[in-house]
Design an enzyme around this catalytic site. Structure first.
Site, PDB file in Angstrom:
ATOM      1  N   PHE A 577       7.444   0.747  -3.970  1.00  0.00           N
ATOM      2  CA  PHE A 577       8.893   0.693  -3.807  1.00  0.00           C
ATOM      3  C   PHE A 577       9.295  -0.394  -2.822  1.00  0.00           C
ATOM      4  CE2 PHE A 577      12.786   3.282  -4.324  1.00  0.00           C
ATOM      5  CZ  PHE A 577      13.582   2.710  -3.347  1.00  0.00           C
ATOM      6  N   VAL A 579       8.914  -1.351   1.739  1.00  0.00           N
ATOM      7  CA  VAL A 579       8.422  -0.984   3.063  1.00  0.00           C
ATOM      8  C   VAL A 579       9.183   0.243   3.568  1.00  0.00           C
ATOM      9  CG1 VAL A 579       8.039  -1.780   5.426  1.00  0.00           C
ATOM     10  CG2 VAL A 579       7.842  -3.385   3.520  1.00  0.00           C
ATOM     11  N   VAL A 580       8.459   1.146   4.244  1.00  0.00           N
ATOM     12  CA  VAL A 580       9.066   2.312   4.884  1.00  0.00           C
ATOM     13  C   VAL A 580       9.123   2.046   6.384  1.00  0.00           C
ATOM     14  CG1 VAL A 580       8.927   4.801   5.264  1.00  0.00           C
ATOM     15  CG2 VAL A 580       8.138   3.833   3.101  1.00  0.00           C
ATOM     16  N   LYS A 594      13.122   4.318   3.543  1.00  0.00           N
ATOM     17  CA  LYS A 594      12.387   3.678   2.445  1.00  0.00           C
ATOM     18  C   LYS A 594      13.301   2.625   1.825  1.00  0.00           C
ATOM     19  CE  LYS A 594       9.718   5.313  -1.585  1.00  0.00           C
ATOM     20  NZ  LYS A 594       9.465   6.506  -2.402  1.00  0.00           N
ATOM     21  N   ASP A 691       2.924  11.965 -10.063  1.00  0.00           N
ATOM     22  CA  ASP A 691       2.136  11.116  -9.160  1.00  0.00           C
ATOM     23  C   ASP A 691       1.629  11.928  -7.972  1.00  0.00           C
ATOM     24  OD1 ASP A 691       0.892   8.742  -8.559  1.00  0.00           O
ATOM     25  OD2 ASP A 691       2.609   7.855  -7.544  1.00  0.00           O
TER      26      ASP A 691
END
Length: 878
Positions: A577, A579-580, A594, A691
């Site tokens: 997705f 970078v957090v 996120k 997932d």
């Protein structure tokens, strides 16, 4: 039909094997083996000497040309030396390699000129690792080629190996290889370790490499006339952290004169070099009852061991210097001398020496490096200087950049960026805001379109912004106008569609037009309002889901996201997705932010799917959505902060701290199962996560587990003929349901399979896919070990047997039933929870019984967490 099913499953696992084999190269996870100059359209090949898979370097470097040595030399050399890459353009040309930050790597670069250009002029040039010089390559001195090795721990997830032109000749390279090492080996107090020599003591003529050495180190045979070679045909236990080749440990040297020392002398290239010694010993002779072998290690007259060294029979012992040593005048004299009580001469099997390479220059701030690279990729910038570190060394500063370089030990920061007249098109992307110290930004005379982003106003260091001569439109953000009044110099001239006034309403050409248009516009507006009201009322009466952005959850602006993350100051991790980042909400609540990357592999579709799901699900074992941001091209999810990271980090030891004990592991498994059960039976419509894996099980400060990452989740109807839905296959290799893979038919039993693999991972602490095993898939491996009857291999050795045996084996049965290849034979999550709670009850009984028999002062190196659960196995909303 049954046989046909097994055929399909066999083909599936064979396909998995081929995929992993291709990706990892000859069963070695983490190996990077680049044949420099190999055309991209040529497939990877297996090198005949080592069995290692080499591939083209084309995707790891932006510059250079390819060459080939003469045909008559190709037959005399390894295949990877036949082609090469040379660099006639630019001064510094760099490979950019994806690595694991903090991991120890052996890096090997090979150079063979071979007169490929017909000029018969061997080149001389420098090689850098990151912003620091590694070594000088002078192929005039070594016309037959040279190999350079270093053991290095990268400070980020990106590693640059650069070739630097220093004179009239052109740099070139034949092969570049990276090999991950055990993290607790080859530890230097500072800097990295340059290879000096690595030898095994034998009169053989064979160079040892992979597969004899699992890390693909190269071992050269060495013997002196005054030494005797001894050997054994028995296997030597070589399983310590250094793991030298079995062949090397089966041989050793002793002095011919039984009372003499075993002496080695060598000269350092630089007299001031500091060195580390690594000696590998194993007793390979059967000693008589009254025989003793004990010796001291003396370097330049100083005994450097604290007590006598006595090798163990057929077991490896590695002795090393924990602190760097220097040799007077650069001449090192090492002696192994037997002690007074020893009846036998000293012995040595293998020996390594490394010199310390100090790397004083810090690399540019990692977040800013990622940002400028993303800017380069987004706009397709192709500049020969834009390679390696953006800021350092100063002489290789990227064109258009200026950096603040105050101290070599502090990461440089980018303070100026000039991309004027660079052919930029598209919108102004959010990566610019990650250049937190930027003072001047010049994007003038390009073809940038879209709005002027508000995030420019949040960049507190910016003093000058030049956006003139573009195709920007809309209004200038008020926050940017406010900054302008505070002294910011903003130039937006030449953007025809950009509104420069405060109201952004075109001035009327004639007053008469106002008198006519104004009433008409008013009437039209009233009609539109009425129509919208009627339309909205009709729509609300229909039984349709509400728009996904209508929610009681907090919707944040992008500027608020930047404020809570302090301009993306602290990254927590990175996924498909984006970078957090760590965030602080009003100083009272920690959050994880996120942020959707502009180049995200998941993208807006998965972002929207995750928001839609989290807005309607509420369960104590699902990660809680605090809010979200959906503003123009900025998308972010704000979650509760899970301070103990993910389960995979704790199982692998990357998180540090104590080992998770068996009771805690069961607690985590049950809580994850409760979260899945809620998705399968407590949601309307029911959901499949798709997932489930250890990296998606997050742990809070009390080690309570919550499932995260719902971007791949899909809804399905429970019961009837629609209990399965046909979808594009998605998930993570190793956890992926093979039946779903073959049929594309998704049901909640696909999550059950993934959970079974997760549970096996919790029990065994083994990799889900490991090509070094005879059975790479973890479920197949467990089945194979059970059939062999060697069940001691299955349970994680870090538990040291501290568990209830019945509890572990019952959990293993649950895991294997979940991972059954046939979905109809898998239990549902409610059944799984009941069985796992029985396992936990058995473990708690054992602990209670042990506590009654233990002294109050007993301590354990395993992490204990108090475990409590509701007896109700039904999903409970928060």
């Amino acid at each position: 039909m049954k046989n046909l099913c097994w055929v399909f499953l066999s083909l599936f696992w064979f396909g998995v094997f081929l995929i992993i084999r291709f990706a990892e190269g000859q069963n070695q996870e983490g190996f990077i083996s680049l044949d420099c100059g190999l055309p991209l359209n040529e497939p990877p090949y297996i090198e005949s000497e080592t069995g290692i898979q080499f591939s083209s370097d084309e995707n790891f470097i932006q510059s250079g040309k390819t060459g080939r040595i003469p045909k008559n030399l190709e037959s005399e050399n390894l295949k990877q030396y036949a082609t090469l890459r040379y660099f006639p353009d630019g001064i510094r040309n760099c490979y950019d390699l994806r690595v694991e930050e903090g991991r120890n790597y052996l890096i090997r670069a090979t150079f063979f000129y071979g007169n490929f250009d017909g000029l018969n002029v061997s080149p001389e040039f420098d090689m850098h690792i990151g912003p620091n010089k590694w070594t000088t390559i002078d192929l005039q001195i070594v016309p037959d080629g040279t190999v350079k090795e270093i053991i290095h721990i990268p400070r980020s997830n990106s590693l640059q190996i650069c070739l630097v032109k220093t004179g009239a000749t052109i740099p070139m390279i034949s092969a570049l290889e990276l090999r991950p090492l055990a993290n607790d080996t080859y530890i230097a107090k500072s800097g990295s370790l340059k290879y000096y020599f690595r030898m095994y003591l034998s009169n053989a003529t064979v160079l040892l490499r992979y597969p004899k050495d699992v890390y693909d180190r190269s071992w050269v045979p060495y013997i002196q006339p005054e030494w005797n070679q001894i050997s054994t045909t028995s296997n030597v236990s070589n399983k310590n952290h250094y793991d030298p080749p079995q062949v090397a440990l089966k041989m050793a040297a002793t002095p011919t004169n039984l009372d003499a020392a075993l002496t080695m002398v060598w000269r350092l290239e630089n007299p001031d070099d500091q060195i580390y010694l690594y000696m590998h010993f194993s007793e390979i002779q059967v000693l008589k009852a009254n025989d003793t072998r004990e010796f001291d290690i003396i370097l330049n007259g100083e005994t450097i061991n604290t007590r006598g060294v006595t090798p163990k029979y057929l077991e490896i012992m590695t002795w090393l210097t924990t602190n760097p040593r220097q040799c007077n005048g650069g001449i090192c004299r090492m002696q192994l001398t037997k002690t007074q009580k020893s009846t036998l001469p000293p012995l040595l099997n293998a020996f390594e020496v490394y010199s310390v390479l100090q790397l004083p220059q810090s690399q540019t701030n990692e977040i800013e490096v990622v940002a400028i690279k993303n800017i380069r990729t987004t706009y397709g910038l192709s500049r020969i200087s834009w390679q390696g570190d953006p800021c350092v060394p100063k002489q290789f500063l990227w064109d258009g950049l200026n950096c603040n370089i105050t101290d070599i030990s502090a990461p440089p920061r980018i303070i100026s960026l000039n991309l004027s007249s660079s052919g930029l098109s598209g919108t102004i992307v959010s990566n610019f805001q990650n250049l937190a110290h930027l003072e001047s930004l010049d994007l003038s005379n390009n073809s940038l379109s879209g709005i002027v982003p508000e995030f420019l106003a949040t960049m507190k260091s910016l003093l000058v912004i030049n956006l003139s001569g573009n195709k920007l439109s809309g209004a200038i953000p008020q926050a940017l106008r406010d900054r302008e009044r505070e002294g910011l110099k903003l130039n937006v001239l030449g953007n025809k569609e950009l509104c420069l006034s405060s109201t952004c309403i075109d001035k009327p050409k004639k007053k008469v037009a106002v008198k006519v248009v104004a009433p008409v516009a008013s009437i039209a507006a009233i009609v539109v309002v009425i129509l919208l009201f009627v339309f909205k009322k009709k729509m609300s009466s229909r039984n349709k889901p509400e728009p996904w952005i209508k929610t009681k959850k907090k919707r944040f602006t992008y500027s608020e996201v930047m404020e809570m993350t302090k301009n993306l100051q602290r990254p927590l991790g990175e996924g498909g997705f984006g970078v957090v980042y760590h965030g602080d909400l009003n100083g009272s609540e920690q959050v994880a932010v996120k942020l959707l990357s502009q180049t995200s592999a998941q993208g807006y579709k998965e972002f929207k799917a995750e928001v839609e799901l989290l807005l309607r699900v509420h369960h104590i074992n699902l990660v809680n959505l605090v809010g979200y941001c959906d503003e123009q091209d900025h998308f972010a999810l704000i979650y509760e902060y899970m301070s103990n990271g993910d389960l995979h980090q704790h199982l692998s030891g990357k998180h540090g701290g104590s080992v998770l004990n068996w009771g805690t592991r069961l607690q985590i498994a049950i809580e994850a199962a409760l979260g899945l059960e809620y998705l399968h039976t407590g949601c309307k419509p029911a959901m499949v996560h798709r997932d489930v894996k250890s990296t998606n099980i997050l742990l809070d400060e009390e080690f309570k587990a919550k499932i995260a990452d719902f971007g791949l989740s899909r809804s399905f109807q429970v019961g009837g003929d629609q209990s399965q839905v046909s979808t594009v296959v998605a998930g993570t290799l190793g956890y992926l349901d093979p039946e779903y893979y073959l049929t594309s038919e998704l049901s909640e039993k696909s999550d059950v399979y993934s959970f079974g693999i997760l549970l096996l991972e919790i029990i065994t602490n083994q990799r889900v896919i490991d090509q070094t095993r005879e059975n790479p898939n973890i479920a197949e491996w467990v089945t194979f070990v059970i059939k062999k009857g060697d069940t001691s291999q299955i349970v994680d050795p870090k538990l040291h047997g501290n568990y209830d045996t019945h509890s572990v084996w019952r959990a293993l049965e649950v895991a294997m039933s979940c991972a059954n290849p046939s979905s109809v034979k898998r239990p549902n999550m409610s059944q799984v929870i009941i069985n796992l709670k029985e396992c936990l009850a058995s473990e708690n009984t054992r602990i209670s019984r042990n506590n009654q028999n233990m002294d109050s002062g007993h301590s354990s190196d395993q992490l204990n967490v108090t475990v409590t659960f509701d007896t109700d196995v039904k999903p409970k909303a928060r």
